[in-house]
Design a protein around this motif. Structure first.
Motif, short mmCIF file in Angstrom:
data_model
loop_
_atom_site.label_atom_id
_atom_site.label_comp_id
_atom_site.label_asym_id
_atom_site.label_seq_id
_atom_site.Cartn_x
_atom_site.Cartn_y
_atom_site.Cartn_z
N ASP A 205 0.83 -1.21 0.00
CA ASP A 205 0.00 0.00 0.00
C ASP A 205 0.86 1.26 0.00
N ARG B 70 -6.40 -0.27 -5.05
CA ARG B 70 -5.69 -0.64 -3.82
C ARG B 70 -5.81 0.43 -2.74
N ILE B 71 -5.75 1.72 -3.12
CA ILE B 71 -5.60 2.75 -2.08
C ILE B 71 -6.76 3.73 -1.96
#
Length: 604
Positions: A378, A397-398
């Motif tokens: 991350d 993902r973030i």
């Protein structure tokens, strides 16, 4: 030359026998010599002997030592619980058509089982925690209707368990725990097959009985009938796998299960000097539920136990580097030295310092590379982000760490821009502001150095809030922060994204090369968790962070858990042959740390 107690254990013939073997007492020697005694003196056929260990390496070592002792390759069966009973399943039920699942496939199946039960999966660690609890439940043979999650990771764990079992059966999958449960069902349902293996394995020997769980014991108990020629060896003071379902109570109540039990105590320690044996005995005597023992040192050296109180964790790492260099300068080899710790997150800064000093490292445990965790990935993803063009997988993902209410369907292409992203929300001013804020954060992030960038990600972009939300307890949160702190240490003041990625990849490659690749006793300073060091011995042992909250853990909130933590610490200190050093930092990140109660109990 065997001691009188070793001879007594070795020469036992028929019926159940419990050999209580303290640290360094030569239990493997006794096991190997007893196999030879059964064959050569008692005329037992080699193929009628079954020897079970808890690790494949222990089974191989025992086979090789036996082969060397008798100078012959006899058909004694050596193996782990899983290897022995899976072989039986394959022979009796044509299990070759079944696929053994582990790793990603198993995690995917468990995730599907959890989602079907209505469980929201918060992170990769959450799935791993559920997997561990499912294994714990099967090995303890729990009643699903009565069971509730001990770790509170999932309030529908029994439903997840049932879904997972249904999925496995529908795909013809088996996991490692099924190897034993399926064998037990086979023995209970088909008497002819049970009698076949009872007649084949007339003499059963088990190493490390204190690590046995209920499922393993039920299989062994039925297999040993009717003669109960069951020879078990272990040390209740070294039972440290309760989180996996190990039940030291099985060993402690063996005389009630087998009233005609013969019991032997191996009370000589041939490994550790007298100072180490005395300190370890004082420690473990604080546990109530145990066999009383009087362990005597038979080692050549008196041994030495040192307490090192250090200013902080950085001082601890500095001290270890100085110690290693000093020991090497005075004739030691790197492999003479072992550094032990409670969790791998404690040693990250040390590993990086050893790498920078080109000191070889030996990490034999199979662990996840800390730079391959979701936390590290991350952080790297945040740092790699650019404001001009965005990759969809990076945004996935973030973008909701922490939750910003952004949806995956809002990212319509593999590569996009902030402007294109905002068009999806053209009628939603609140979400446009959210994306604007994220864009400004990404642009500002590119102006910061490595350490400053990470601090910005944590505090301003809310990643610290996300980690607190998903961590099941304070200990897990601290393990996440330890990974991040080490990334700060690696990145330093670097500004270039290319330089940051290069530093990250170099650190990851170093860990990939060393984790689980080395053999015990390999060329390098040995790094082990206290759990991983069990069964090993080293000339010099250093134990990091002997503080309350670490040893014992914050999670040890009952007397039973404290007793297991004490046993784990006992295992660690009894790995030392000549020198034992307990390191106690006084503070961490400006907060005062307290010396572990275990150090006081050793009366040093």
């Amino acid at each position: 030359m065997l001691s009188s107690s070793q001879k007594e254990a070795m020469s036992h013939f028929n019926g159940p026998c419990l050999t209580v073997a303290g640290p360094g007492s030569g239990k493997t020697t006794v096991l190997v010599r007893r196999i030879a005694h059964l064959i050569l003196e008692c005329k037992v056929k080699p193929e009628n002997i079954l020897v079970i260990t808890f690790t494949r390496s222990a089974a191989i070592e025992m086979r090789e030592r036996f082969k060397k002792l008798v100078n012959d390759d006899m058909p004694v069966v050596f193996g782990t619980f899983h290897s022995v009973f899976y072989a039986i399943l394959k022979e009796e039920q044509n299990r070759q058509r079944y696929k053994i699942i582990d790793g990603k496939l198993k995690m995917d199946l468990i995730k599907d089982a959890a989602v079907k039960a209505g469980v929201e999966i918060e992170s990769e660690d959450h799935i791993l925690s559920i997997a561990a609890e499912l294994s714990y439940m099967k090995n303890l043979m729990v009643d699903l209707d009565e069971y509730s999650s001990k770790s509170k990771i999932c309030d529908k764990i029994s439903e997840v368990y049932r879904n997972y079992e249904v999925y496995k059966r529908s795909y013809n999958y088996l996991d490692f725990d099924d190897m034993l449960s399926e064998t037990l069902d086979l023995f209970k349902c088909q008497n002819d097959i049970l009698r076949k293996y009872q007649n084949r394995f007339k003499y059963i020997m088990i190493d490390e009985i204190q690590d046995m769980n209920q499922l393993q014991f039920e299989v062994i108990k039925i297999l040993a009938l009717p003669d109960n020629n069951l020879f078990v060896v272990g040390d209740d003071d070294q039972s440290i796998y309760g989180f996996r379902g190990a039940k030291p109570e099985i060993m402690l109540s063996f005389d009630k299960i087998y009233p005609d039990l013969h019991k032997v105590l191996l009370g000589e320690n041939y490994r550790s000097g007298s100072a180490i044996v005395e300190a370890s005995s004082k420690l473990i005597e604080n546990n109530a539920n145990r066999f009383k023992k009087n362990i005597l040192s038979k080692a050549c050296s008196e041994g030495e136990v040192r307490i090192m109180e250090l200013e902080d964790r950085k001082d601890e790492v500095k001290y270890l580097l100085e110690e290693i260099n000093s020991r090497i300068d005075n004739g030691d080899d790197y492999e003479d030295i072992a550094i032990l710790f409670r969790k791998h997150s404690q040693c990250l800064e040390l590993v990086e310092a050893l790498r920078n000093k080109n000191i070889p490292v030996n990490i034999s445990e199979k662990i996840q590379n800390p730079y391959d965790t979701f936390v590290a990935r991350d952080i790297l993803c945040f740092i790699k982000m650019e404001s001009k063009i965005l990759k969809r997988s990076d945004l996935y993902r973030i973008m909701n760490k922490p939750d910003r209410g952004l949806t995956k369907i809002s990212i319509e292409r593999e590569w996009t821009t902030f402007e294109a992203w905002k068009k999806f929300y053209s009628n939603n001013t609140r979400m446009i502001r959210v994306i604007d804020d994220l864009e400004r954060d990404v642009e500002f992030l590119q102006k910061l150095s490595g350490e400053a960038a990470i601090n910005y990600i944590l505090k301003k972009m809310g990643y610290d809030k996300y980690l607190r939300e998903i961590a099941k307890d304070e200990e897990q949160y601290k393990s996440y922060i330890a990974i991040i702190d080490n990334l700060k240490n690696i990145f330093g003041k670097s500004r270039s994204t290319v330089e940051l990625i290069e530093k990250f990849e170099n650190a990851k490659a170093f860990m990939d090369k060393n984790i689980g690749d080395s053999k015990v006793g390999g060329k390098g300073v040995n790094l082990y968790t206290l759990h991983g060091a069990k069964g090993l011995e080293f000339k010099r042992v250093y134990i990091m962070d002997c503080n309350e909250g670490i040893m014992p853990s914050l999670k040890a909130d009952t007397d039973i858990k404290i007793q297991e933590e004490r046993r784990m610490f006992y295992v660690g200190i009894t790995r030392a042959k000549e020198n034992l050093t307990l390191m106690i930092p006084k503070k961490s990140k400006g907060e005062a740390l307290i010396k572990s109660r275990f150090v006081f109990e050793m009366e040093l």
